[in-house]
Design an enzyme around this catalytic site. Structure first.
Site, short mmCIF file in Angstrom:
data_model
loop_
_atom_site.label_atom_id
_atom_site.label_comp_id
_atom_site.label_asym_id
_atom_site.label_seq_id
_atom_site.Cartn_x
_atom_site.Cartn_y
_atom_site.Cartn_z
N ASN A 208 1.18 -1.60 -0.17
CA ASN A 208 -0.31 -0.05 0.13
C ASN A 208 0.99 1.86 -0.15
O ASN A 208 2.39 1.53 0.75
CB ASN A 208 -1.46 0.18 1.08
N ARG A 209 0.44 2.86 0.06
CA ARG A 209 0.85 3.56 -0.46
C ARG A 209 1.76 4.15 0.51
O ARG A 209 3.00 4.75 1.04
CB ARG A 209 0.32 4.62 -0.05
N GLU A 211 3.20 1.92 3.05
CA GLU A 211 4.45 1.28 2.97
C GLU A 211 5.83 1.28 2.61
O GLU A 211 6.50 1.21 1.96
CB GLU A 211 4.06 -0.83 2.79
N ASP A 278 -6.23 -7.62 2.41
CA ASP A 278 -6.83 -9.16 2.45
C ASP A 278 -7.59 -9.49 0.89
O ASP A 278 -7.25 -10.72 0.78
CB ASP A 278 -7.79 -10.00 3.79
#
Length: 334
Positions: A208-209, A211, A278
Site C-alpha cells: 500500500n502507499r 508501506e 486482504d
C-alpha cells in the site's frame, strides 16, 4: 476500467471453483466487542462502553483464506498458533468454517496473535493486541516448506501474507518463491516493512502507499511520484506485476514491460477499511489462477475492496455482490 461481458464473468467465476490457493502467513484471532457509549468515566476522561455483544473471527492470513473461500475457491491455510485457549478457538473456527487444519502448526514458545477491537456506534474506539514478533525457529520453517511441497501439485497459487508477526522470515521467503517458480505456480505477496525487499521474482507484489513511503523514505503524494516509486520497486524486486493500493485514490498497476495503469476506486461509501488489503490480494490471486489477465484480475480486486469497506469490521467479499458490481459497472449502471 475494463468492461466485462456477462459471459466472461460467468466463465471466470466458474473457474474460481477449480482453484486451490495456499495462504502462508501470520494467523490471528480477531475479537470484537460491540457496545454503546452513553457516559464518560468518572475515574478518567474516557468513554464507558456498555457491552452488547462479542464475537471472534479468523484474522490475518485467516481472513485471506476466508476471502478465498467466499470467492468459491479452496484455501490451504498454513500458519502458527500458540498452545493456548486462543489457539484452540482458532482451530474451532477453522473447523466450523470447513477449513483443513493440517497446515496449522502449534508453537508452544509463543502466544496466539489476538487483535481485540472495541466498537461503539459503528466506530472503532480502541484496538488491543496480544502477540509475539519473534521469528519462528528453523524446525517450524522446515515444517511449513514440507506442507507446501506435499501439496504443490494440487496448488494453483501461493499467497505470502506478511504482518511482521514472525512467521514470514527471510529464508522461508526465498524458499517459498523458489518452490512456486520451480513448479510454475502463481505467487503473490502482501508485504510489510521488515522483509519488503526480500520478495524478489514473484508474480504480484501488492504494497500500500504508506508501506512504499516507509521503505523508500519519501512521500508519494503526486501521480509523478507514484510512477517514479513504482518503477523503482519493479527494478529492485524483479516482479512480474506491482499493484500499489492507494486508498481513496484507487490502485496503480505496473507491469515489467513498462505499462502503468491507474484503476480508480469503486467504493461508494467507506465504513471501515479493515481487511481491504486482504480482500485485494485474495481476489487478484484467485482471478489470475482462474485464467483472468492481470487487468481483469486487478479490476475485480478493486471492485472487491470497494464492497468490503462498506461494512464495519473485517468481512470477506461476497461473491454475488462482486459479480453484480463488475457486471453493472461494465454496463454503466453501478
Amino acid at each position: 476500467m475494463i468492461k466485462f461481458t456477462e459471459e466472461r464473468l460467468l466463465n471466470l467465476f466458474k473457474n474460481f471453483e477449480n482453484v486451490k490457493v495456499a495462504v502462508i502467513g501470520d494467523l490471528m484471532l480477531d475479537r470484537y466487542i460491540w457496545g454503546s457509549v452513553n457516559r464518560i468515566s468518572p475515574e478518567a476522561p474516557v468513554p464507558v462502553i456498555e457491552v452488547e455483544g462479542e464475537d471472534s473471527k479468523l484474522g490475518g492470513a485467516g481472513n485471506v483464506a476466508n476471502n478465498i473461500k467466499s470467492l468459491g475457491a479452496f484455501p490451504l491455510l498454513i500458519g502458527v498458533v500458540g498452545d493456548d485457549r486462543e489457539g484452540e478457538i482458532l482451530f474451532d473456527l477453522m473447523k466450523r468454517e470447513g477449513f483443513n487444519t493440517g497446515g496449522i502448526i502449534v508453537d508452544r514458545s509463543r502466544p496466539t496473535t489476538v487483535k481485540t477491537r472495541v466498537i461503539a456506534h459503528n466506530q472503532h474506539v480502541v484496538r488491543i493486541d496480544r502477540e509475539s514478533r519473534e521469528p519462528i525457529n528453523y524446525s517450524i520453517q522446515e515444517r511449513i516448506k514440507e506442507i507446501v511441497l506435499q501439496n504443490i501439485h494440487q496448488l494453483n497459487a501461493i499467497i505470502i501474507e506478511d504482518y511482521n508477526k514472525g512467521v514470514i522470515v527471510r529464508n522461508l521467503i526465498h524458499d517459498l518463491i523458489d518452490i512456486a517458480n520451480k513448479y510454475g505456480v502463481v505467487i503473490t505477496v502482501d508485504p510489510k516493512f521488515d522483509n519488503f525487499f526480500e520478495f524478489k521474482n514473484v508474480t504480484v507484489f501488492k504494497p500500500n502507499r504508506k508501506e512504499v513511503e516507509d521503505v523508500l523514505g519519501r512521500k508519494i503524494d503526486t501521480e509523478e511520484k507514484v510512477i517514479e516509486a513504482g518503477k523503482i520497486l519493479l527494478e529492485r524486486l524483479k516482479c512480474e506485476y506491482l499493484l500499489l493500493t492507494r486508498g481513496e485514490k484507487g490502485m496503480t498497476l505496473f507491469t515489467k514491460n513498462g505499462d502503468v495503469k491507474h484503476i480508480p476506486t469503486k467504493a461508494r461509501k467507506v465504513a471501515d477499511v479493515s481487511g481491504a488489503g486482504d480482500t485485494v490480494i485474495s481476489t487478484i490471486t484467485v482471478a489470475l489462477a482462474s485464467g483472468a489477465d492481470i487487468i481483469e484480475s486487478a479490476s475485480l480486486a478493486n471492485y472487491a475492496a470497494g464492497i468490503v469497506v462498506e461494512e464495519v469490521g473485517v468481512v470477506p467479499v461476497d461473491k454475488e455482490k462482486l459479480f453484480k458490481a463488475a457486471l453493472l459497472d461494465s454496463k454503466g449502471e453501478w
